[in-house]
Design a protein around this motif. Structure first.
Motif, PDB file in Angstrom:
ATOM      1  N   LEU A   1       0.792  -1.225   0.000  1.00  0.00           N
ATOM      2  CA  LEU A   1       0.000   0.000   0.000  1.00  0.00           C
ATOM      3  C   LEU A   1       0.834   1.289   0.000  1.00  0.00           C
ATOM      4  N   ILE A   2       1.854   1.360   0.830  1.00  0.00           N
ATOM      5  CA  ILE A   2       2.590   2.612   1.008  1.00  0.00           C
ATOM      6  C   ILE A   2       3.809   2.700   0.103  1.00  0.00           C
ATOM      7  N   ARG A   3       4.509   1.595  -0.094  1.00  0.00           N
ATOM      8  CA  ARG A   3       5.743   1.602  -0.892  1.00  0.00           C
ATOM      9  C   ARG A   3       5.533   2.126  -2.316  1.00  0.00           C
ATOM     10  N   PRO A   4       4.467   1.715  -3.024  1.00  0.00           N
ATOM     11  CA  PRO A   4       4.282   2.256  -4.387  1.00  0.00           C
ATOM     12  C   PRO A   4       4.100   3.773  -4.405  1.00  0.00           C
ATOM     13  N   ILE A   5       3.434   4.311  -3.383  1.00  0.00           N
ATOM     14  CA  ILE A   5       3.245   5.762  -3.311  1.00  0.00           C
ATOM     15  C   ILE A   5       4.584   6.455  -3.081  1.00  0.00           C
ATOM     16  N   LEU A   6       5.402   5.898  -2.172  1.00  0.00           N
ATOM     17  CA  LEU A   6       6.717   6.486  -1.911  1.00  0.00           C
ATOM     18  C   LEU A   6       7.618   6.419  -3.137  1.00  0.00           C
ATOM     19  N   ILE A   7       7.540   5.328  -3.862  1.00  0.00           N
ATOM     20  CA  ILE A   7       8.359   5.195  -5.073  1.00  0.00           C
ATOM     21  C   ILE A   7       7.921   6.221  -6.123  1.00  0.00           C
ATOM     22  N   LEU A   8       6.614   6.441  -6.220  1.00  0.00           N
ATOM     23  CA  LEU A   8       6.116   7.437  -7.169  1.00  0.00           C
ATOM     24  C   LEU A   8       6.542   8.850  -6.764  1.00  0.00           C
ATOM     25  N   ILE A   9       6.466   9.155  -5.464  1.00  0.00           N
ATOM     26  CA  ILE A   9       6.856  10.478  -4.986  1.00  0.00           C
ATOM     27  C   ILE A   9       8.354  10.722  -5.196  1.00  0.00           C
ATOM     28  N   THR A  10       9.161   9.698  -4.989  1.00  0.00           N
ATOM     29  CA  THR A  10      10.616   9.851  -5.102  1.00  0.00           C
ATOM     30  C   THR A  10      11.140   9.417  -6.472  1.00  0.00           C
ATOM     31  N   LEU A  11      10.272   9.383  -7.460  1.00  0.00           N
ATOM     32  CA  LEU A  11      10.670   8.923  -8.793  1.00  0.00           C
ATOM     33  C   LEU A  11      11.856   9.695  -9.380  1.00  0.00           C
ATOM     34  N   PRO A  12      11.913  11.020  -9.252  1.00  0.00           N
ATOM     35  CA  PRO A  12      13.085  11.710  -9.832  1.00  0.00           C
ATOM     36  C   PRO A  12      14.422  11.256  -9.233  1.00  0.00           C
ATOM     37  N   ILE A  13      14.495  11.142  -7.905  1.00  0.00           N
ATOM     38  CA  ILE A  13      15.758  10.716  -7.293  1.00  0.00           C
ATOM     39  C   ILE A  13      16.025   9.242  -7.583  1.00  0.00           C
ATOM     40  N   THR A  14      14.955   8.460  -7.705  1.00  0.00           N
ATOM     41  CA  THR A  14      15.132   7.046  -8.053  1.00  0.00           C
ATOM     42  C   THR A  14      15.705   6.915  -9.461  1.00  0.00           C
ATOM     43  N   LEU A  15      15.236   7.736 -10.372  1.00  0.00           N
ATOM     44  CA  LEU A  15      15.777   7.707 -11.734  1.00  0.00           C
ATOM     45  C   LEU A  15      17.230   8.196 -11.766  1.00  0.00           C
ATOM     46  N   LEU A  16      17.534   9.235 -10.991  1.00  0.00           N
ATOM     47  CA  LEU A  16      18.907   9.751 -10.954  1.00  0.00           C
ATOM     48  C   LEU A  16      19.889   8.732 -10.392  1.00  0.00           C
TER      49      LEU A  16
ATOM     50  N   GLY B   1      17.651   3.629  -9.768  1.00  0.00           N
ATOM     51  CA  GLY B   1      16.858   2.692  -8.993  1.00  0.00           C
ATOM     52  C   GLY B   1      17.410   2.329  -7.634  1.00  0.00           C
ATOM     53  N   LEU B   2      18.633   2.766  -7.333  1.00  0.00           N
ATOM     54  CA  LEU B   2      19.240   2.396  -6.051  1.00  0.00           C
ATOM     55  C   LEU B   2      18.547   3.048  -4.854  1.00  0.00           C
ATOM     56  N   PHE B   3      17.857   4.166  -5.074  1.00  0.00           N
ATOM     57  CA  PHE B   3      17.149   4.812  -3.970  1.00  0.00           C
ATOM     58  C   PHE B   3      16.008   3.932  -3.458  1.00  0.00           C
ATOM     59  N   THR B   4      15.549   3.005  -4.259  1.00  0.00           N
ATOM     60  CA  THR B   4      14.519   2.059  -3.818  1.00  0.00           C
ATOM     61  C   THR B   4      15.023   1.244  -2.633  1.00  0.00           C
ATOM     62  N   LEU B   5      16.310   0.952  -2.593  1.00  0.00           N
ATOM     63  CA  LEU B   5      16.888   0.236  -1.455  1.00  0.00           C
ATOM     64  C   LEU B   5      16.786   1.065  -0.181  1.00  0.00           C
ATOM     65  N   VAL B   6      16.940   2.371  -0.307  1.00  0.00           N
ATOM     66  CA  VAL B   6      16.800   3.266   0.844  1.00  0.00           C
ATOM     67  C   VAL B   6      15.346   3.266   1.323  1.00  0.00           C
TER      68      VAL B   6
ATOM     69  N   PHE C   1      19.081  -1.372   6.507  1.00  0.00           N
ATOM     70  CA  PHE C   1      19.403  -1.527   5.089  1.00  0.00           C
ATOM     71  C   PHE C   1      19.738  -2.981   4.767  1.00  0.00           C
ATOM     72  N   TRP C   2      20.659  -3.573   5.535  1.00  0.00           N
ATOM     73  CA  TRP C   2      21.068  -4.953   5.263  1.00  0.00           C
ATOM     74  C   TRP C   2      19.938  -5.934   5.581  1.00  0.00           C
ATOM     75  N   GLY C   3      19.160  -5.645   6.618  1.00  0.00           N
ATOM     76  CA  GLY C   3      18.029  -6.505   6.947  1.00  0.00           C
ATOM     77  C   GLY C   3      16.968  -6.478   5.862  1.00  0.00           C
ATOM     78  N   ALA C   4      16.668  -5.284   5.346  1.00  0.00           N
ATOM     79  CA  ALA C   4      15.682  -5.164   4.278  1.00  0.00           C
ATOM     80  C   ALA C   4      16.157  -5.843   3.000  1.00  0.00           C
ATOM     81  N   LEU C   5      17.451  -5.690   2.707  1.00  0.00           N
ATOM     82  CA  LEU C   5      18.005  -6.336   1.519  1.00  0.00           C
ATOM     83  C   LEU C   5      17.935  -7.863   1.639  1.00  0.00           C
ATOM     84  N   LEU C   6      18.315  -8.378   2.790  1.00  0.00           N
ATOM     85  CA  LEU C   6      18.252  -9.818   3.019  1.00  0.00           C
ATOM     86  C   LEU C   6      16.805 -10.319   3.026  1.00  0.00           C
ATOM     87  N   TYR C   7      15.906  -9.549   3.638  1.00  0.00           N
ATOM     88  CA  TYR C   7      14.488  -9.928   3.665  1.00  0.00           C
ATOM     89  C   TYR C   7      13.920  -9.959   2.247  1.00  0.00           C
TER      90      TYR C   7
END
Length: 129
Positions: free
Chosen positions: A49-64, A67-72, A97-103
Motif C-alpha cells: 500500500l505505502i511503498r508504491p506511493i513512496l516510489i512514485l513520490i521519489t521517482l526523480p531521485i530514483t531515476l537519478l 533505482g538504487l534509492f529504492t533500497l533506501v 538496510f542490510w536486513g531489508a536487503l536480506l528480507y
C-alpha cells in the motif's frame, strides 16, 4: 493448493525469513514467532500500500540513482515496521538496510518456491522465414 492456503503459507514462510535475519545481521532482533508473524503481515501491507506511493513520490531521485534509492525506501520501511511491532528491534539505519536487503532476497525465494503453478509464462518466439 488453494490461493488462501498459498497466502497463509507465504505469510508463515516470510515470518521464518524474518527469524533468519538476526542470525546474519547482528543489529536486528526478533523476540518470538508471533512477533515475526506480525512484522511479516505489516511489512506485506506496507509494501503493497505505502511503498508504491513512496516510489512514485521519489521517482526523480530514483531515476537519478538508477533505482538504487529504492533500497533506501525499503530500509526506511523495514526500520519503520520495527518501530511499530514490539518484538522486532532494528538498532540503526545500516542494519535496517542490510536486513531489508536480506528480507527481500529471502521473500523472493519464498515467492519462487510457493508460486502459483497455474500461472505460466508464455514465451512467444518470432520465427522469421
Amino acid at each position: 493448493m488453494t490461493p488462501g492456503l498459498r497466502l497463509l503459507l507465504r505469510w508463515a514462510l516470510n515470518a521464518v525469513a524474518l527469524l533468519i535475519i538476526p542470525e546474519i545481521v547482528s543489529g536486528i532482533a526478533v523476540e518470538s514467532y508471533v512477533s515475526a508473524l506480525a512484522a511479516a503481515l505489516l511489512l506485506g501491507l506496507i509494501n503493497a500500500l505505502i511503498r508504491p506511493i513512496l516510489i512514485l513520490i521519489t521517482l526523480p531521485i530514483t531515476l537519478l540513482t538508477l533505482g538504487l534509492f529504492t533500497l533506501v525506501i525499503n530500509a526506511l520501511l523495514f526500520w519503520g515496521v520495527s518501530g511499530l511491532v514490539g518484538g522486532l528491534q532494528v538498532s540503526d539505519f545500516g542494519n535496517a538496510f542490510w536486513g531489508a536487503l536480506l528480507y527481500s532476497v529471502l521473500t523472493w525465494l519464498v515467492n519462487l518456491a510457493v508460486g502459483d503453478p497455474e500461472r505460466k509464462v508464455r514465451v512467444v518466439v518470432n520465427r522469421q522465414r
